[in-house]
Design an enzyme around this catalytic site. Structure first.
Site, PDB file in Angstrom:
ATOM      1  N   ASP A 242       0.928  -1.297  -0.009  1.00  0.00           N
ATOM      2  CA  ASP A 242      -0.166   0.017  -0.067  1.00  0.00           C
ATOM      3  C   ASP A 242       0.819   1.116  -0.041  1.00  0.00           C
ATOM      4  OD1 ASP A 242      -2.333  -1.679   0.506  1.00  0.00           O
ATOM      5  OD2 ASP A 242      -1.918  -1.784   2.303  1.00  0.00           O
ATOM      6  N   GLU A 243       1.926   1.430  -0.638  1.00  0.00           N
ATOM      7  CA  GLU A 243       2.987   2.465  -0.693  1.00  0.00           C
ATOM      8  C   GLU A 243       2.502   3.350  -1.688  1.00  0.00           C
ATOM      9  OE1 GLU A 243       3.944  -0.882  -1.332  1.00  0.00           O
ATOM     10  OE2 GLU A 243       5.437  -1.376   0.412  1.00  0.00           O
TER      11      GLU A 243
ATOM     12  N   LYS B  28      -0.421   4.165  -8.163  1.00  0.00           N
ATOM     13  CA  LYS B  28      -0.526   5.446  -8.785  1.00  0.00           C
ATOM     14  C   LYS B  28       1.055   5.801  -9.472  1.00  0.00           C
ATOM     15  CE  LYS B  28       0.785   9.993  -7.538  1.00  0.00           C
ATOM     16  NZ  LYS B  28       0.097  11.276  -6.763  1.00  0.00           N
TER      17      LYS B  28
ATOM     18  N   ASN C  69      -5.546 -10.322  -3.303  1.00  0.00           N
ATOM     19  CA  ASN C  69      -5.757  -9.782  -2.037  1.00  0.00           C
ATOM     20  C   ASN C  69      -4.965  -8.420  -1.969  1.00  0.00           C
ATOM     21  OD1 ASN C  69      -3.300 -10.875  -2.680  1.00  0.00           O
ATOM     22  ND2 ASN C  69      -2.666 -11.776  -0.676  1.00  0.00           N
TER      23      ASN C  69
ATOM     24  N   HIS D  54      -4.722  -1.855  -5.778  1.00  0.00           N
ATOM     25  CA  HIS D  54      -4.041  -0.731  -6.202  1.00  0.00           C
ATOM     26  C   HIS D  54      -5.175   0.330  -6.568  1.00  0.00           C
ATOM     27  CE1 HIS D  54      -0.363  -2.851  -8.187  1.00  0.00           C
ATOM     28  NE2 HIS D  54      -0.510  -3.324  -6.744  1.00  0.00           N
TER      29      HIS D  54
ATOM     30  N   ARG E 129       0.181 -29.052  -6.871  1.00  0.00           N
ATOM     31  CA  ARG E 129      -0.022 -29.500  -8.221  1.00  0.00           C
ATOM     32  C   ARG E 129      -1.526 -29.905  -8.447  1.00  0.00           C
ATOM     33  NH1 ARG E 129       4.984 -32.186  -7.826  1.00  0.00           N
ATOM     34  NH2 ARG E 129       4.714 -31.366  -5.708  1.00  0.00           N
TER      35      ARG E 129
ATOM     36  N   THR F 226       2.607 -12.491   3.534  1.00  0.00           N
ATOM     37  CA  THR F 226       1.579 -12.883   2.513  1.00  0.00           C
ATOM     38  C   THR F 226       2.289 -14.278   2.004  1.00  0.00           C
ATOM     39  OG1 THR F 226       0.264 -12.315   0.739  1.00  0.00           O
ATOM     40  CG2 THR F 226       2.691 -11.455   0.640  1.00  0.00           C
TER      41      THR F 226
ATOM     42  N   VAL G  34      -8.862  -3.444  -0.073  1.00  0.00           N
ATOM     43  CA  VAL G  34      -9.705  -4.831  -0.398  1.00  0.00           C
ATOM     44  C   VAL G  34     -10.661  -4.982   0.702  1.00  0.00           C
ATOM     45  CG1 VAL G  34      -9.430  -7.316  -0.595  1.00  0.00           C
ATOM     46  CG2 VAL G  34      -7.927  -5.627  -1.820  1.00  0.00           C
TER      47      VAL G  34
ATOM     48  N   ASP H 187       2.502  14.771   0.590  1.00  0.00           N
ATOM     49  CA  ASP H 187       1.559  15.902   1.182  1.00  0.00           C
ATOM     50  C   ASP H 187       1.001  15.346   2.492  1.00  0.00           C
ATOM     51  OD1 ASP H 187       0.799  13.855  -0.623  1.00  0.00           O
ATOM     52  OD2 ASP H 187      -1.249  14.477  -0.117  1.00  0.00           O
TER      53      ASP H 187
ATOM     54  N   GLY I 298      -0.162  14.056  -4.049  1.00  0.00           N
ATOM     55  CA  GLY I 298      -1.511  14.087  -4.010  1.00  0.00           C
ATOM     56  C   GLY I 298      -1.827  12.776  -4.493  1.00  0.00           C
TER      57      GLY I 298
HETATM   58  P1  GTP Z   1      -0.703  -2.702  -2.699  1.00  0.00           P
HETATM   59  O1  GTP Z   1      -0.339  -3.722  -4.005  1.00  0.00           O
HETATM   60  O2  GTP Z   1      -1.953  -3.383  -2.360  1.00  0.00           O
HETATM   61  O3  GTP Z   1       0.660  -3.004  -1.747  1.00  0.00           O
HETATM   62  O4  GTP Z   1      -1.260  -1.274  -2.987  1.00  0.00           O
HETATM   63  P2  GTP Z   1      -0.594  -0.051  -3.777  1.00  0.00           P
HETATM   64  O5  GTP Z   1       0.961   0.176  -3.496  1.00  0.00           O
HETATM   65  O6  GTP Z   1      -0.924   0.404  -5.050  1.00  0.00           O
HETATM   66  O7  GTP Z   1      -1.223   0.932  -2.616  1.00  0.00           O
HETATM   67  P3  GTP Z   1      -2.760   1.470  -2.642  1.00  0.00           P
HETATM   68  O8  GTP Z   1      -3.264   2.060  -3.649  1.00  0.00           O
HETATM   69  O9  GTP Z   1      -3.462   0.390  -1.778  1.00  0.00           O
HETATM   70  O10 GTP Z   1      -2.811   2.692  -1.142  1.00  0.00           O
HETATM   71  C1  GTP Z   1      -1.891   3.896  -1.486  1.00  0.00           C
HETATM   72  C2  GTP Z   1      -2.986   4.919  -1.103  1.00  0.00           C
HETATM   73  O11 GTP Z   1      -2.448   6.341  -1.141  1.00  0.00           O
HETATM   74  C3  GTP Z   1      -3.992   5.010  -2.138  1.00  0.00           C
HETATM   75  O12 GTP Z   1      -5.348   5.397  -1.416  1.00  0.00           O
HETATM   76  C4  GTP Z   1      -3.805   6.144  -3.150  1.00  0.00           C
HETATM   77  O13 GTP Z   1      -4.755   6.782  -3.754  1.00  0.00           O
HETATM   78  C5  GTP Z   1      -3.032   7.022  -2.339  1.00  0.00           C
HETATM   79  N1  GTP Z   1      -1.781   7.757  -2.790  1.00  0.00           N
HETATM   80  C6  GTP Z   1      -0.773   7.296  -3.581  1.00  0.00           C
HETATM   81  N2  GTP Z   1       0.017   8.208  -3.687  1.00  0.00           N
HETATM   82  C7  GTP Z   1      -0.393   9.361  -3.043  1.00  0.00           C
HETATM   83  C8  GTP Z   1       0.154  10.772  -2.852  1.00  0.00           C
HETATM   84  O14 GTP Z   1       1.317  11.101  -3.502  1.00  0.00           O
HETATM   85  N3  GTP Z   1      -0.601  11.445  -2.185  1.00  0.00           N
HETATM   86  C9  GTP Z   1      -1.736  11.129  -1.487  1.00  0.00           C
HETATM   87  N4  GTP Z   1      -2.583  12.156  -0.682  1.00  0.00           N
HETATM   88  N5  GTP Z   1      -2.277   9.879  -1.803  1.00  0.00           N
HETATM   89  C10 GTP Z   1      -1.578   8.961  -2.306  1.00  0.00           C
HETATM   90  P1  IMP Z   2      -3.111 -12.748   2.874  1.00  0.00           P
HETATM   91  O1  IMP Z   2      -1.927 -12.873   2.092  1.00  0.00           O
HETATM   92  O2  IMP Z   2      -4.482 -12.212   2.466  1.00  0.00           O
HETATM   93  O3  IMP Z   2      -3.410 -14.130   3.685  1.00  0.00           O
HETATM   94  O4  IMP Z   2      -2.669 -12.042   4.250  1.00  0.00           O
HETATM   95  C1  IMP Z   2      -1.543 -12.121   4.920  1.00  0.00           C
HETATM   96  C2  IMP Z   2      -0.950 -10.783   5.317  1.00  0.00           C
HETATM   97  O5  IMP Z   2      -0.320  -9.962   4.362  1.00  0.00           O
HETATM   98  C3  IMP Z   2      -1.850 -10.111   6.338  1.00  0.00           C
HETATM   99  O6  IMP Z   2      -1.294  -9.230   7.387  1.00  0.00           O
HETATM  100  C4  IMP Z   2      -2.498  -8.924   5.047  1.00  0.00           C
HETATM  101  O7  IMP Z   2      -2.955  -7.675   5.923  1.00  0.00           O
HETATM  102  C5  IMP Z   2      -1.263  -8.612   4.511  1.00  0.00           C
HETATM  103  N1  IMP Z   2      -1.796  -8.271   2.957  1.00  0.00           N
HETATM  104  C6  IMP Z   2      -1.902  -8.862   1.997  1.00  0.00           C
HETATM  105  N2  IMP Z   2      -2.032  -8.362   0.837  1.00  0.00           N
HETATM  106  C7  IMP Z   2      -1.962  -7.165   1.244  1.00  0.00           C
HETATM  107  C8  IMP Z   2      -2.023  -5.869   0.396  1.00  0.00           C
HETATM  108  O8  IMP Z   2      -2.181  -5.863  -0.809  1.00  0.00           O
HETATM  109  N3  IMP Z   2      -1.734  -4.595   0.934  1.00  0.00           N
HETATM  110  C9  IMP Z   2      -1.256  -4.977   2.460  1.00  0.00           C
HETATM  111  N4  IMP Z   2      -1.235  -5.871   3.159  1.00  0.00           N
HETATM  112  C10 IMP Z   2      -1.620  -6.865   2.593  1.00  0.00           C
HETATM  113 MG    MG Z   3      -3.008  -1.833  -1.638  1.00  0.00          MG
END
Ligand code: GTP
Ligand code: IMP
Ligand code: MG
Length: 337
Positions: free
Chosen positions: A12-13, A17, A38, A41, A135, A188, A247, A280, A320
């Site tokens: 969720d970094e 985006k 799971n 994005h 498998r 995970t 999710v 931000d 943003g």
């Molecule tokens: P995973 O594959 O689940 O790890 O997700 P991810 O890395 O694509 O990140 P995800 O979209 O789940 O979470 C990032 C959150 O931060 C989202 O709500 C984005 O819209 C938000 N976001 C990303 N970049 C920025 C930014 O520069 N500023 C702000 N305010 N929000 C951002």
């Molecule tokens: P699982 O892979 O769904 O079984 O989850 C195992 C661990 O990974 C839990 O702590 C989840 O919250 C974490 N996890 C799995 N997918 C994500 C993701 O996309 N973003 C952040 N954490 C995740």
């Molecule tokens: Mg995410």
């Protein structure tokens, strides 16, 4: 040109985006999304919010072909819904060997007390992965309704690279959720690091040009497991760092930026450059800024301190949610993308 986008902390970094921005502004021909359903994005494009679980966030570039690689795992309903919502029928394909998650996998996970104790998303991903290792998992080629979408992803990508085209590989989750390099057992069911992205897609390590490790300006984690410097809920609210999982809708735990973890992540992924999102949220005065020179000096200094600690250039900085709310320093720093 082959570029990898990898999560540097616990997922969720904001990889979605960053991938959307890179595909659009740097004109990538192909994008593949690794991992499984799971991971969500989030992409905000022209004011509309998309939550993606199978299709690469790079879809925002209408010219980018969208691939789901053999190492990925999808569910049919999630895939068909996204293809329809995004209108990408004619530019998406999935590999013959992509793994398919079914209801039995979700049900099996729901009864698993170990998964409950690590805070699993219960999307059936780990159960499907274990069936794959044994498998007995069904693959995309076993489902007639997928026939029109099937292709040979490794062949397509390697041919594209031979022709000098640009390929982007989107990681999911983050380095410290890796089955091998993370905070086991609070991880995970796959390796989430750069090397694993290559094996999931079917590309050899010598073809990689750039590895972008993405960090958020603070650290978040959903589910259980260690989180150094974790803040109380009240403190997170006060700092404006509250987020909900894409999710599961669960609140994300938060902690300040962790320099040591960042350094290790750079090592594990052999990062060539770094993207930092949500500047931000750390510095509200950075909201919507699009050029380095318009950042206040104390904000620039924070980025420069990170750079000197991790010895890697910070080329993209999120200011943003919108795809174009980014400071792009690639030209200034002489880094290719
Ligand atoms: P995973 O594959 O689940 O790890 O997700 P991810 O890395 O694509 O990140 P995800 O979209 O789940 O979470 C990032 C959150 O931060 C989202 O709500 C984005 O819209 C938000 N976001 C990303 N970049 C920025 C930014 O520069 N500023 C702000 N305010 N929000 C951002
Ligand atoms: P699982 O892979 O769904 O079984 O989850 C195992 C661990 O990974 C839990 O702590 C989840 O919250 C974490 N996890 C799995 N997918 C994500 C993701 O996309 N973003 C952040 N954490 C995740
Ligand atoms: Mg995410």
């Amino acid at each position: 040109m082959l570029t990898l986008i990898v999560g540097g902390f616990f997922g969720d970094e904001g990889k979605g985006k960053i991938s959307a921005y890179v595909s659009l502004m740097k004109q990538y021909n192909y994008a593949a999304r690794t991992g499984a359903i799971n991971a969500g994005h989030t992409v905000v494009f022209h004011g509309k919010k998309f939550k993606l679980r199978t299709i690469p966030a790079a879809f925002v570039n209408e010219k980018t072909k969208l691939l789901i690689p053999p190492g990925a795992l999808i569910r049919l309903d999630v895939f068909f819904n996204e293809v329809k919502e995004l209108g990408v029928e004619n530019r998406v394909c999935l590999d013959y060997n992509t793994g398919i998650i079914e209801e039995i996998h979700v049900n099996r996970e729901k009864q698993d007390s170990i998964l409950a104790s690590i805070g699993s998303t219960f999307q059936g991903v780990g159960a499907a992965m274990s069936d794959r290792v044994l498998r007995r998992l069904k693959l995309a080629r076993d489902f007639s309704e997928l026939a029109r979408y099937l292709c040979d992803v490794p062949l397509l990508i390697n041919n594209a690279l031979d022709l000098g085209e640009k390929v982007l590989i989107e990681g999911t989750q983050g380095t410290f959720l890796s089955l091998y390099h993370g905070t086991y057992p609070y991880v995970t069911s796959r390796d989430t690091t750069a090397s694993a992205l290559l094996s999931e897609v079917g590309i050899g390590p010598k073809r990689v040009d750039e590895v972008i490790v993405v960090f958020k300006a603070y650290v978040t984690r959903v589910g259980e497991g260690p989180l150094e410097g974790e803040l109380s809920r009240d403190e997170a609210v006060k700092r404006g760092w509250v987020e909900m999982g894409t999710v599961t809708g669960r609140p994300r735990r938060v902690a300040p930026f962790n320099f040591e973890l960042a350094k290790r992540s750079i090592m594990l992924n052999s990062a060539t450059q770094v993207a930092i999102t949500k500047l931000d949220a750390l510095f509200p005065e950075a909201k919507g800024v699009k050029t380095w020179s318009n950042l206040p000096s104390h904000v620039k200094k924070w980025i420069e301190d990170v750079e000197s600690y991790i010895k890697t250039p910070v080329t993209l900085i999120g200011t943003g949610e919108e795809v174009d709310e980014i400071i792009d320093r690639t030209l200034d720093l002489g880094v290719e993308l």
